[in-house]
Scaffold this motif. Structure first.
Motif, PDB file in Angstrom:
ATOM      1  N   PRO A   1       0.822  -1.206   0.000  1.00 53.63           N
ATOM      2  CA  PRO A   1       0.000   0.000   0.000  1.00 53.63           C
ATOM      3  C   PRO A   1       0.862   1.265   0.000  1.00 53.63           C
ATOM      4  O   PRO A   1       1.988   1.254   0.479  1.00 53.63           O
ATOM      5  CB  PRO A   1      -0.812  -0.098   1.272  1.00 53.63           C
ATOM      6  N   MET A   2       0.312   2.356  -0.524  1.00 52.35           N
ATOM      7  CA  MET A   2       1.059   3.599  -0.633  1.00 52.35           C
ATOM      8  C   MET A   2       1.519   4.090   0.744  1.00 52.35           C
ATOM      9  O   MET A   2       2.630   4.559   0.893  1.00 52.35           O
ATOM     10  CB  MET A   2       0.224   4.684  -1.306  1.00 52.35           C
ATOM     11  N   ALA A   3       0.671   3.974   1.779  1.00 49.20           N
ATOM     12  CA  ALA A   3       1.051   4.449   3.105  1.00 49.20           C
ATOM     13  C   ALA A   3       2.282   3.715   3.616  1.00 49.20           C
ATOM     14  O   ALA A   3       3.152   4.300   4.244  1.00 49.20           O
ATOM     15  CB  ALA A   3      -0.107   4.288   4.083  1.00 49.20           C
ATOM     16  N   THR A   4       2.386   2.413   3.342  1.00 48.13           N
ATOM     17  CA  THR A   4       3.551   1.647   3.778  1.00 48.13           C
ATOM     18  C   THR A   4       4.800   2.175   3.094  1.00 48.13           C
ATOM     19  O   THR A   4       5.871   2.249   3.695  1.00 48.13           O
ATOM     20  CB  THR A   4       3.350   0.145   3.475  1.00 48.13           C
ATOM     21  N   GLN A   5       4.701   2.579   1.834  1.00 44.74           N
ATOM     22  CA  GLN A   5       5.841   3.145   1.117  1.00 44.74           C
ATOM     23  C   GLN A   5       6.277   4.461   1.746  1.00 44.74           C
ATOM     24  O   GLN A   5       7.431   4.846   1.641  1.00 44.74           O
ATOM     25  CB  GLN A   5       5.488   3.346  -0.356  1.00 44.74           C
ATOM     26  N   LYS A   6       5.380   5.149   2.408  1.00 45.56           N
ATOM     27  CA  LYS A   6       5.706   6.412   3.060  1.00 45.56           C
ATOM     28  C   LYS A   6       6.320   6.191   4.441  1.00 45.56           C
ATOM     29  O   LYS A   6       6.709   7.136   5.091  1.00 45.56           O
ATOM     30  CB  LYS A   6       4.449   7.273   3.200  1.00 45.56           C
ATOM     31  N   GLY A   7       6.372   4.953   4.901  1.00 47.18           N
ATOM     32  CA  GLY A   7       6.995   4.670   6.179  1.00 47.18           C
ATOM     33  C   GLY A   7       6.054   4.527   7.354  1.00 47.18           C
ATOM     34  O   GLY A   7       6.492   4.510   8.498  1.00 47.18           O
ATOM     35  N   PHE A   8       4.770   4.418   7.103  1.00 46.57           N
ATOM     36  CA  PHE A   8       3.810   4.221   8.188  1.00 46.57           C
ATOM     37  C   PHE A   8       2.586   3.486   7.671  1.00 46.57           C
ATOM     38  O   PHE A   8       2.377   3.365   6.475  1.00 46.57           O
ATOM     39  CB  PHE A   8       3.379   5.558   8.798  1.00 46.57           C
ATOM     40  N   HIS A   9       1.788   2.980   8.597  1.00 47.30           N
ATOM     41  CA  HIS A   9       0.488   2.430   8.246  1.00 47.30           C
ATOM     42  C   HIS A   9      -0.484   2.725   9.390  1.00 47.30           C
ATOM     43  O   HIS A   9      -0.068   2.994  10.512  1.00 47.30           O
ATOM     44  CB  HIS A   9       0.553   0.929   7.919  1.00 47.30           C
ATOM     45  N   ILE A  10      -1.759   2.719   9.075  1.00 50.52           N
ATOM     46  CA  ILE A  10      -2.810   2.990  10.049  1.00 50.52           C
ATOM     47  C   ILE A  10      -3.368   1.655  10.507  1.00 50.52           C
ATOM     48  O   ILE A  10      -3.640   0.772   9.694  1.00 50.52           O
ATOM     49  CB  ILE A  10      -3.945   3.846   9.429  1.00 50.52           C
ATOM     50  N   GLU A  11      -3.545   1.511  11.807  1.00 50.73           N
ATOM     51  CA  GLU A  11      -4.133   0.280  12.331  1.00 50.73           C
ATOM     52  C   GLU A  11      -5.021   0.616  13.522  1.00 50.73           C
ATOM     53  O   GLU A  11      -5.015   1.736  14.024  1.00 50.73           O
ATOM     54  CB  GLU A  11      -3.055  -0.731  12.705  1.00 50.73           C
ATOM     55  N   HIS A  12      -5.786  -0.364  13.983  1.00 50.79           N
ATOM     56  CA  HIS A  12      -6.669  -0.205  15.128  1.00 50.79           C
ATOM     57  C   HIS A  12      -6.075  -0.967  16.309  1.00 50.79           C
ATOM     58  O   HIS A  12      -5.699  -2.128  16.167  1.00 50.79           O
ATOM     59  CB  HIS A  12      -8.068  -0.738  14.812  1.00 50.79           C
ATOM     60  N   VAL A  13      -5.973  -0.313  17.443  1.00 51.70           N
ATOM     61  CA  VAL A  13      -5.473  -0.935  18.658  1.00 51.70           C
ATOM     62  C   VAL A  13      -6.569  -0.834  19.717  1.00 51.70           C
ATOM     63  O   VAL A  13      -7.041   0.271  20.009  1.00 51.70           O
ATOM     64  CB  VAL A  13      -4.177  -0.255  19.156  1.00 51.70           C
ATOM     65  N   VAL A  14      -6.970  -1.965  20.264  1.00 51.97           N
ATOM     66  CA  VAL A  14      -8.010  -1.982  21.289  1.00 51.97           C
ATOM     67  C   VAL A  14      -7.573  -1.094  22.457  1.00 51.97           C
ATOM     68  O   VAL A  14      -6.442  -1.165  22.911  1.00 51.97           O
ATOM     69  CB  VAL A  14      -8.279  -3.424  21.775  1.00 51.97           C
ATOM     70  N   GLY A  15      -8.471  -0.233  22.887  1.00 46.05           N
ATOM     71  CA  GLY A  15      -8.183   0.677  23.982  1.00 46.05           C
ATOM     72  C   GLY A  15      -7.560   1.990  23.548  1.00 46.05           C
ATOM     73  O   GLY A  15      -7.490   2.926  24.329  1.00 46.05           O
ATOM     74  N   GLN A  16      -7.070   2.073  22.291  1.00 39.48           N
ATOM     75  CA  GLN A  16      -6.468   3.304  21.788  1.00 39.48           C
ATOM     76  C   GLN A  16      -7.174   3.825  20.551  1.00 39.48           C
ATOM     77  O   GLN A  16      -7.108   5.003  20.264  1.00 39.48           O
ATOM     78  CB  GLN A  16      -4.993   3.081  21.456  1.00 39.48           C
ATOM     79  N   GLY A  17      -7.805   2.970  19.773  1.00 32.07           N
ATOM     80  CA  GLY A  17      -8.462   3.398  18.544  1.00 32.07           C
ATOM     81  C   GLY A  17      -7.502   3.343  17.371  1.00 32.07           C
ATOM     82  O   GLY A  17      -6.601   2.504  17.331  1.00 32.07           O
ATOM     83  N   ARG A  18      -7.696   4.256  16.410  1.00 35.64           N
ATOM     84  CA  ARG A  18      -6.826   4.292  15.230  1.00 35.64           C
ATOM     85  C   ARG A  18      -5.488   4.909  15.589  1.00 35.64           C
ATOM     86  O   ARG A  18      -5.435   5.942  16.241  1.00 35.64           O
ATOM     87  CB  ARG A  18      -7.472   5.106  14.115  1.00 35.64           C
ATOM     88  N   ILE A  19      -4.419   4.258  15.129  1.00 36.61           N
ATOM     89  CA  ILE A  19      -3.082   4.794  15.367  1.00 36.61           C
ATOM     90  C   ILE A  19      -2.276   4.744  14.075  1.00 36.61           C
ATOM     91  O   ILE A  19      -2.605   4.002  13.162  1.00 36.61           O
ATOM     92  CB  ILE A  19      -2.326   4.029  16.479  1.00 36.61           C
ATOM     93  N   MET A  20      -1.240   5.556  14.020  1.00 37.46           N
ATOM     94  CA  MET A  20      -0.305   5.515  12.911  1.00 37.46           C
ATOM     95  C   MET A  20       0.965   4.852  13.451  1.00 37.46           C
ATOM     96  O   MET A  20       1.542   5.318  14.431  1.00 37.46           O
ATOM     97  CB  MET A  20       0.001   6.931  12.423  1.00 37.46           C
ATOM     98  N   ARG A  21       1.375   3.749  12.816  1.00 39.43           N
ATOM     99  CA  ARG A  21       2.542   2.997  13.273  1.00 39.43           C
ATOM    100  C   ARG A  21       3.614   3.027  12.190  1.00 39.43           C
ATOM    101  O   ARG A  21       3.336   2.855  11.012  1.00 39.43           O
ATOM    102  CB  ARG A  21       2.156   1.563  13.580  1.00 39.43           C
ATOM    103  N   ALA A  22       4.844   3.241  12.605  1.00 41.99           N
ATOM    104  CA  ALA A  22       5.970   3.266  11.660  1.00 41.99           C
ATOM    105  C   ALA A  22       6.153   1.897  11.025  1.00 41.99           C
ATOM    106  O   ALA A  22       6.012   0.870  11.678  1.00 41.99           O
ATOM    107  CB  ALA A  22       7.250   3.678  12.376  1.00 41.99           C
ATOM    108  N   SER A  23       6.445   1.895   9.741  1.00 41.46           N
ATOM    109  CA  SER A  23       6.717   0.644   9.033  1.00 41.46           C
ATOM    110  C   SER A  23       8.180   0.597   8.566  1.00 41.46           C
ATOM    111  O   SER A  23       8.550  -0.266   7.786  1.00 41.46           O
ATOM    112  CB  SER A  23       5.765   0.487   7.850  1.00 41.46           C
ATOM    113  N   ARG A  24       8.967   1.538   9.049  1.00 38.31           N
ATOM    114  CA  ARG A  24      10.408   1.550   8.780  1.00 38.31           C
ATOM    115  C   ARG A  24      11.098   2.249   9.943  1.00 38.31           C
ATOM    116  O   ARG A  24      10.464   2.877  10.780  1.00 38.31           O
ATOM    117  CB  ARG A  24      10.729   2.260   7.463  1.00 38.31           C
ATOM    118  N   ARG A  25      12.399   2.129  10.004  1.00 36.34           N
ATOM    119  CA  ARG A  25      13.169   2.767  11.069  1.00 36.34           C
ATOM    120  C   ARG A  25      13.353   4.255  10.750  1.00 36.34           C
ATOM    121  O   ARG A  25      13.656   4.625   9.623  1.00 36.34           O
ATOM    122  CB  ARG A  25      14.523   2.097  11.183  1.00 36.34           C
TER     123      ARG A  25
END
Length: 91
Positions: A1-25
């Motif tokens: 996905p394009m977001a992964t190419q940008k170095g992050f992806h969006i995911e859902h974490v129980v208790g936190q909701g939607r978050i942006m998580r790094a997909s690279r260092r």
């Protein structure tokens, strides 16, 4: 996905909701996110901010609350009744 190419992806974490998580260092000093503010408030009076929010339409309240991306089970709700909204402002 394009977001992964940008170095992050969006995911859902129980208790936190939607978050942006790094997909690279990232290295110190790297720009991770740059965006204009979604909401600004020029007043120092928190009561005025809350009052303005309570008087806003249900659509505006929902849009503001959606910025927080709370988890679905967080127990938050917006006031959809105009009558209930005015009662809350009067308190």
């Amino acid at each position: 996905p394009m977001a992964t190419q940008k170095g992050f992806h969006i995911e859902h974490v129980v208790g936190q909701g939607r978050i942006m998580r790094a997909s690279r260092r990232y290295e110190p000093g790297d720009t991770v996110l740059r965006e204009p503010p979604c909401l600004t408030w020029p007043h120092d009076d928190a009561e005025q901010l809350i009052s303005s929010f309570m008087c806003a339409s249900a659509d505006v309240q929902a849009a503001v609350l959606d910025m927080a991306a709370p988890d679905a089970d967080a127990g938050l709700s917006c006031i959809v009744s105009d009558h209930a909204r005015m009662e809350a402002v009067a308190e």
